[in-house]
Design a protein around this motif. Structure first.
Motif, mmCIF file in Angstrom:
data_model
loop_
_atom_site.group_PDB
_atom_site.id
_atom_site.type_symbol
_atom_site.label_atom_id
_atom_site.label_comp_id
_atom_site.label_asym_id
_atom_site.label_seq_id
_atom_site.Cartn_x
_atom_site.Cartn_y
_atom_site.Cartn_z
ATOM 1 N N ALA A 1 19.887 1.249 0.475
ATOM 2 C CA ALA A 1 19.402 0.079 -0.258
ATOM 3 C C ALA A 1 18.047 0.350 -0.911
ATOM 4 O O ALA A 1 17.821 0.003 -2.077
ATOM 5 N N THR A 2 17.133 0.985 -0.191
ATOM 6 C CA THR A 2 15.818 1.270 -0.760
ATOM 7 C C THR A 2 15.923 2.275 -1.902
ATOM 8 O O THR A 2 15.193 2.186 -2.885
ATOM 9 N N THR A 3 16.846 3.209 -1.777
ATOM 10 C CA THR A 3 17.055 4.176 -2.857
ATOM 11 C C THR A 3 17.551 3.473 -4.111
ATOM 12 O O THR A 3 17.100 3.760 -5.219
ATOM 13 N N ARG A 4 18.453 2.530 -3.940
ATOM 14 C CA ARG A 4 19.014 1.817 -5.090
ATOM 15 C C ARG A 4 17.957 0.935 -5.754
ATOM 16 O O ARG A 4 17.869 0.869 -6.986
ATOM 17 N N ILE A 5 17.159 0.256 -4.977
ATOM 18 C CA ILE A 5 16.200 -0.702 -5.534
ATOM 19 C C ILE A 5 14.957 -0.003 -6.087
ATOM 20 O O ILE A 5 14.458 -0.347 -7.162
ATOM 21 N N GLY A 6 14.433 0.970 -5.339
ATOM 22 C CA GLY A 6 13.232 1.665 -5.778
ATOM 23 C C GLY A 6 11.962 1.061 -5.204
ATOM 24 O O GLY A 6 11.913 -0.120 -4.847
ATOM 25 N N LEU A 7 10.924 1.878 -5.122
ATOM 26 C CA LEU A 7 9.675 1.481 -4.471
ATOM 27 C C LEU A 7 8.987 0.304 -5.140
ATOM 28 O O LEU A 7 8.510 -0.617 -4.479
ATOM 29 N N ARG A 8 8.931 0.315 -6.467
ATOM 30 C CA ARG A 8 8.152 -0.712 -7.159
ATOM 31 C C ARG A 8 8.766 -2.089 -6.970
ATOM 32 O O ARG A 8 8.060 -3.066 -6.744
ATOM 33 N N TYR A 9 10.091 -2.172 -7.056
ATOM 34 C CA TYR A 9 10.678 -3.493 -6.901
ATOM 35 C C TYR A 9 10.661 -3.950 -5.451
ATOM 36 O O TYR A 9 10.553 -5.144 -5.172
ATOM 37 N N ILE A 10 10.740 -3.017 -4.516
ATOM 38 C CA ILE A 10 10.599 -3.384 -3.107
ATOM 39 C C ILE A 10 9.263 -4.069 -2.880
ATOM 40 O O ILE A 10 9.168 -5.067 -2.159
ATOM 41 N N LYS A 11 8.222 -3.551 -3.516
ATOM 42 C CA LYS A 11 6.891 -4.152 -3.379
ATOM 43 C C LYS A 11 6.899 -5.610 -3.823
ATOM 44 O O LYS A 11 6.293 -6.477 -3.194
ATOM 45 N N ASN A 12 7.637 -5.912 -4.895
ATOM 46 C CA ASN A 12 7.704 -7.278 -5.397
ATOM 47 C C ASN A 12 8.534 -8.184 -4.493
ATOM 48 O O ASN A 12 8.196 -9.352 -4.289
ATOM 49 N N LYS B 1 0.832 -1.200 0.000
ATOM 50 C CA LYS B 1 0.000 0.000 0.000
ATOM 51 C C LYS B 1 0.870 1.254 0.000
ATOM 52 O O LYS B 1 0.603 2.215 -0.721
ATOM 53 N N MET B 2 1.927 1.242 0.789
ATOM 54 C CA MET B 2 2.818 2.389 0.861
ATOM 55 C C MET B 2 3.501 2.629 -0.489
ATOM 56 O O MET B 2 3.644 3.776 -0.934
ATOM 57 N N ALA B 3 3.923 1.549 -1.147
ATOM 58 C CA ALA B 3 4.614 1.687 -2.428
ATOM 59 C C ALA B 3 3.710 2.279 -3.503
ATOM 60 O O ALA B 3 4.183 2.905 -4.455
ATOM 61 N N ASP B 4 2.400 2.089 -3.358
ATOM 62 C CA ASP B 4 1.443 2.624 -4.334
ATOM 63 C C ASP B 4 1.036 4.065 -4.032
ATOM 64 O O ASP B 4 0.333 4.689 -4.825
ATOM 65 N N ASP B 5 1.468 4.578 -2.900
ATOM 66 C CA ASP B 5 1.115 5.942 -2.495
ATOM 67 C C ASP B 5 2.051 6.934 -3.202
ATOM 68 O O ASP B 5 3.264 6.911 -2.975
ATOM 69 N N PRO B 6 1.526 7.812 -4.045
ATOM 70 C CA PRO B 6 2.395 8.754 -4.779
ATOM 71 C C PRO B 6 3.109 9.742 -3.872
ATOM 72 O O PRO B 6 4.085 10.380 -4.288
#
Length: 280
Positions: free
Chosen positions: A81-92, A34-39
């Motif tokens: 790490a989160t900056t490198r990976i990005g929100l969308r892939y973290i969700k996966n 849900k957080m990753a989908d929040d703009p």
């Protein structure tokens, strides 16, 4: 009535009566998705959320420093790490870890079946991702994306889970390996589609779960179903008629893969091994 028909009757009736207990993603996974989908969310907020789960934090750090994602500079903090990976892939990543936690059982026989299904799922996902990445390299704006392909692979056989769970309740009737494999082949698509609708997943992923192993179904355009099938053919899990090369030939004709033995090329093998590190 055969045992498989009996199990099918039980599951279909439970679906009809809305009484089938469907697997649910853990709360941390739901929150992060849900957080990753929040703009309006930022990566610092995501890192703070992930930090509450030590196992997830370790997986994110590992992926950020993997050969596939890493850029030569080792990251030492969860925020990096989160900056490198990005929100969308973290969700996966979160979804993959959460789903892995669903495939557990206290019964040795069912536990073995669940481990096999999950291992096949990860292998298929990595192969499908590699095939899609190879295809997308030829296009400036490919129609299929890495994130959705990852989820398509992870959920393509989610319908097997309730079948195994139901079989565990009546092992004296349903506790045969060949029977369970047949039941998964024949009825998991409908159940998987039901689960994904309940989870609120998009139609393109519901299509994957419902149709990937239905040879008569042909997508109107190149889709995630195609690459799931390509990987499943390589695993000898797609139930079309013909040998591997014959089954892959239509995908060559569509321009989705370069040849029927594309997976033997050194470049493909190297890329596949890199992508597998994402699920290790």
């Amino acid at each position: 009535m055969t045992a498989q028909n009996a199990l099918l009757t039980i599951l279909v009736e439970k679906i009809r009566n809305d009484s089938l207990v469907l697997p649910s993603l853990p709360e941390i996974a739901l929150k992060i998705r849900k957080m990753a989908d929040d703009p309006n969310v930022n990566l610092n907020q995501m890192a703070d959320m992930i930090s509450h789960d030590p196992a997830l934090s370790a997986r994110i750090m590992k992926i950020a420093n993997s050969a596939f994602v890493g850029r030569g500079v080792h990251v030492n903090s969860l925020h990096q790490a989160t900056t490198r990976i990005g929100l969308r892939y973290i969700k996966n990543v979160v979804t993959a870890m959460a789903m892995e936690q669903l495939f557990v059982s206290k019964t040795a026989f069912i536990k073995k079946q669940m481990e096999q299904v999950w291992a096949e799922t990860l292998e298929l996902t990595a192969f499908a991702l590699t095939a899609m990445a190879q295809h997308n390299a030829n296009f400036k704006n490919p129609a299929l994306n890495f994130d959705t392909m990852t989820l398509a692979g992870l959920v393509h056989n989610i319908g097997a889970l309730p079948i195994l769970t139901e079989a565990e309740k009546q092992l004296d009737i349903f506790g045969d390996e060949n029977f369970i494999k047949g039941a998964i082949t024949n009825i998991s698509g409908k159940i998987g589609a039901t689960i994904l609708r309940t989870w609120g997943f998009p139609n393109e992923l519901i299509e994957v779960a419902e149709q990937w192993d239905v040879p008569a179904y042909q997508p109107a355009h190149p889709s995630y179903v195609d690459f799931i099938r390509i990987a499943a053919i390589k695993q000898n899990r797609f139930h079309g008629e013909g040998e591997t090369a014959q089954l892959l030939k239509p995908f060559v004709d569509l321009g989705l893969i370069p040849s029927t033995d594309f997976y033997r090329s050194p470049d493909f093998v190297a890329r596949l091994n890199e992508i597998k590190t994402l699920f290790a």
